[in-house]
Write a protein that holds these residues in place. Structure first.
Motif, short mmCIF file in Angstrom:
data_model
loop_
_atom_site.label_atom_id
_atom_site.label_comp_id
_atom_site.label_asym_id
_atom_site.label_seq_id
_atom_site.Cartn_x
_atom_site.Cartn_y
_atom_site.Cartn_z
N PRO A 151 25.64 25.07 48.82
CA PRO A 151 24.71 25.06 49.96
C PRO A 151 23.51 25.97 49.70
O PRO A 151 23.65 27.05 49.11
CB PRO A 151 25.57 25.60 51.12
CG PRO A 151 26.98 25.33 50.70
CD PRO A 151 27.00 25.46 49.22
N LEU A 152 22.35 25.53 50.12
CA LEU A 152 21.14 26.30 49.88
C LEU A 152 21.22 27.69 50.51
O LEU A 152 20.65 28.65 49.98
CB LEU A 152 19.93 25.55 50.43
CG LEU A 152 19.54 24.26 49.68
CD1 LEU A 152 18.35 23.60 50.33
CD2 LEU A 152 19.23 24.57 48.21
N VAL A 198 24.36 34.04 45.67
CA VAL A 198 24.78 33.84 44.28
C VAL A 198 23.76 34.45 43.31
O VAL A 198 24.13 35.08 42.31
CB VAL A 198 24.96 32.33 44.00
CG1 VAL A 198 25.25 32.09 42.52
CG2 VAL A 198 26.08 31.75 44.84
N THR A 199 22.48 34.28 43.64
CA THR A 199 21.44 34.84 42.79
C THR A 199 21.48 36.37 42.79
O THR A 199 21.36 37.01 41.75
CB THR A 199 20.05 34.37 43.26
OG1 THR A 199 20.01 32.94 43.27
CG2 THR A 199 18.95 34.89 42.34
N PHE A 200 21.69 36.95 43.97
CA PHE A 200 21.76 38.41 44.07
C PHE A 200 22.94 38.95 43.27
O PHE A 200 22.83 39.98 42.60
CB PHE A 200 21.88 38.83 45.54
CG PHE A 200 21.93 40.32 45.74
CD1 PHE A 200 20.78 41.08 45.64
CD2 PHE A 200 23.14 40.95 46.01
CE1 PHE A 200 20.83 42.46 45.81
CE2 PHE A 200 23.19 42.33 46.17
CZ PHE A 200 22.04 43.08 46.07
N ALA A 201 24.08 38.24 43.32
CA ALA A 201 25.26 38.69 42.58
C ALA A 201 25.03 38.66 41.08
O ALA A 201 25.55 39.50 40.34
CB ALA A 201 26.47 37.82 42.95
N ALA A 202 24.23 37.69 40.62
CA ALA A 202 23.97 37.55 39.18
C ALA A 202 22.71 38.28 38.74
O ALA A 202 22.43 38.34 37.54
CB ALA A 202 23.84 36.06 38.82
N PHE A 203 21.96 38.84 39.69
CA PHE A 203 20.65 39.41 39.38
C PHE A 203 20.70 40.49 38.29
O PHE A 203 19.89 40.46 37.35
CB PHE A 203 19.99 39.96 40.64
CG PHE A 203 18.59 40.47 40.41
CD1 PHE A 203 17.54 39.58 40.22
CD2 PHE A 203 18.33 41.83 40.37
CE1 PHE A 203 16.25 40.04 40.00
CE2 PHE A 203 17.05 42.30 40.15
CZ PHE A 203 16.00 41.40 39.96
N LEU A 233 27.73 32.11 35.18
CA LEU A 233 28.15 30.72 35.31
C LEU A 233 28.04 30.23 36.76
O LEU A 233 27.63 29.09 37.00
CB LEU A 233 29.60 30.56 34.81
CG LEU A 233 29.80 30.70 33.30
CD1 LEU A 233 31.28 30.55 32.94
CD2 LEU A 233 28.98 29.67 32.53
N ARG A 234 28.37 31.09 37.72
CA ARG A 234 28.24 30.70 39.12
C ARG A 234 26.78 30.45 39.48
O ARG A 234 26.45 29.52 40.23
CB ARG A 234 28.85 31.76 40.03
CG ARG A 234 30.37 31.75 40.06
CD ARG A 234 30.92 32.48 41.29
NE ARG A 234 30.65 33.91 41.23
CZ ARG A 234 31.47 34.79 40.68
NH1 ARG A 234 32.60 34.39 40.13
NH2 ARG A 234 31.16 36.08 40.68
N PHE A 235 25.89 31.26 38.96
CA PHE A 235 24.46 31.08 39.21
C PHE A 235 23.97 29.76 38.62
O PHE A 235 23.24 29.01 39.27
CB PHE A 235 23.69 32.26 38.61
CG PHE A 235 22.20 32.09 38.63
CD1 PHE A 235 21.49 32.23 39.81
CD2 PHE A 235 21.51 31.79 37.46
CE1 PHE A 235 20.11 32.07 39.83
CE2 PHE A 235 20.13 31.64 37.47
CZ PHE A 235 19.43 31.78 38.66
N CYS A 236 24.36 29.47 37.38
CA CYS A 236 23.95 28.21 36.73
C CYS A 236 24.49 27.01 37.48
O CYS A 236 23.80 25.99 37.65
CB CYS A 236 24.43 28.19 35.28
SG CYS A 236 23.66 29.44 34.23
#
Length: 433
Positions: free
Chosen positions: A210-211, A217-222, A83-86
């Motif tokens: 923020p970019l 965030v992507t790494f955490a959800a990877f 959800l954080r990634f989305c």
């Protein structure tokens, strides 16, 4: 067939038992035994069909394994990271949280294979996120979650497609591939409705991620995002069968949640195993009842009789597909989807074959129809699930879900009349249908 025939009496007995509260799987077994008794056939045939059907169909084992995989995802922090990634991707737009709801269902669809698992897994979190601070109406949030959960069994993996393969002998791998573009089409229709509603209702805009935080965030959800890759990669590379891939998915979800994220206690694991067993047993009894009842249907030669009747109507391919769509949409308002798949659809398959309709295209169309039944009143199972989660009257959810339902029916029409939407991707990977 007369009103006093064994088959008619068996149908009446089965219906009466179901209305009295007996689970439909048990009711089908009881009705089938009544038929065998009245027809003078060996009643032990019911046990024989049940045991042979359940033991010889290796594919059925995929169902409890996908259910377990979804449960293991929910007890860990995989869903939260997803959800954080989305939110980082689409939360910045007007109505962003509503778009997050659609996006997470697309990604979650590649993991669970079940609409109920999707709604139950992320439904409560999305409901809390969308209604916090009065951002969205509770009924709207619940309706959107129910609508987006429909995508789950269309984009692979898919438990309904496994059941369709069981009754049609169509390839599971190609059915899974055939569901990708239709699932994305359904999601696109939902996103369009959200975007229109966001402008009209002046939905809130969330603070943008923020970019510089996006890589984190992507790494955490990877690891979570890799689950569909592991699952489908194993199937299409030939390394695993769909059933083995379901086992890999469950093992992967447990490994990521317990070892990498360290978010699973032994109590959580035990509860997930128990819940999975209960759900799998419920589905298993329904499959067992359908296997026994389908034997009765075959003995009565019902599929051939319906095929002859439909042939007599001189329907074109388009006419038959329209008739099937209307039939399944109506039945979806009244019956549970698995029952339709295991009892009604096998009767339609011979006619589909006779008309030259591709069984992968037909299967995806059938599954989409049945999924729409989950949000169609009065039975709509997902509507009841979200009523419990959101504590909102079902009439309010029905009112909010109608625009999404109409948009998805339009998408269904495109899927029905443009078979290439289903068949293009399978053909790229060798399908000859």
């Amino acid at each position: 067939m007369t009103f006093a025939s064994p088959f008619s009496i068996a149908i009446v007995a089965m219906t009466a038992l179901a209305l009295l509260g007996l689970p439909i799987g048990h009711a089908m077994i009881a009705g089938s035994i009544v038929y065998l008794l009245l027809a003078g056939l060996d009643m032990g045939t019911a046990a024989e069909q049940l045991l042979n059907g359940m033991m010889s169909n290796y594919i059925i084992l995929a169902v409890p394994l996908f259910i377990l995989a979804a449960e293991l995802m929910n007890i860990g922090s995989m869903t939260e990271r997803l959800l954080r990634f989305c939110d980082a991707l689409v939360g910045r737009f007007r109505g962003g949280l509503a778009q997050v709801n659609v996006l997470q269902s697309i990604i979650f669809a590649g993991m669970s294979g079940s609409a109920i698992a999707d709604a139950a897994g992320t439904g409560k979190m999305m409901q809390n996120m969308m209604t916090a601070g009065g951002k969205y109406r509770p009924a709207y949030a619940a309706a959107l979650t129910a609508a987006t959960a429909v995508i789950g069994p269309i984009i692979p993996p898919s438990i309904p497609m496994i059941l369709y393969a069981l009754v049609s002998d169509a390839s599971i791998g190609y059915l899974f591939l055939g569901g990708v573009l239709p699932g994305l089409l359904m999601a696109g229709a939902q996103m369009a409705i959200v975007a229109i509603g966001a402008r009209r209702g002046n939905f809130p805009v969330e603070p943008p991620t923020p970019l510089r935080d996006l890589p984190r965030v992507t790494f955490a959800a990877f690891p979570t995002l890799m689950m569909p890759v592991v699952l489908l990669g194993g199937i299409y590379s030939g390394a695993t069968t769909p059933t083995e891939a379901a086992a890999v998915a469950a093992a992967y979800a447990l490994a990521i949640s317990a070892l990498l994220y360290r978010s699973v206690s032994f109590r959580d694991f035990y509860r997930s195993m128990l819940d999975s067993a209960r759900t799998a047993a419920s589905v298993g009894m329904l499959i067992a009842g359908a296997l026994v009842f389908n034997y009765v249907v075959t003995v009565e030669n019902i599929p051939e009789a319906i095929k002859t009747w439909l042939t007599g109507l001189d329907l074109s391919v388009i006419g038959f597909l329209i008739l099937v769509n209307l039939l399944l949409l109506v039945l979806g308002c009244l019956l549970e989807g698995t029952t339709i798949l295991l009892v009604v659809v096998p009767v339609l398959i011979p006619t589909a074959k006779a008309l030259g309709i591709d069984l992968v295209h037909f299967g995806v169309m059938v599954v989409v129809n049945i999924m729409l039944g989950l949000i169609t009143p009065p039975y709509g199972l997902l509507l009841f699930v979200m009523t419990r989660i959101a504590a909102v009257p079902i009439r309010d959810i029905v009112r909010e879900v109608l625009p999404f339902l109409f948009a998805m029916v339009a998408a269904l029409a495109v899927i029905t009349f443009v078979p290439e939407i289903v068949l293009w991707l399978p053909r790229q990977l060798g399908y000859q249908g």
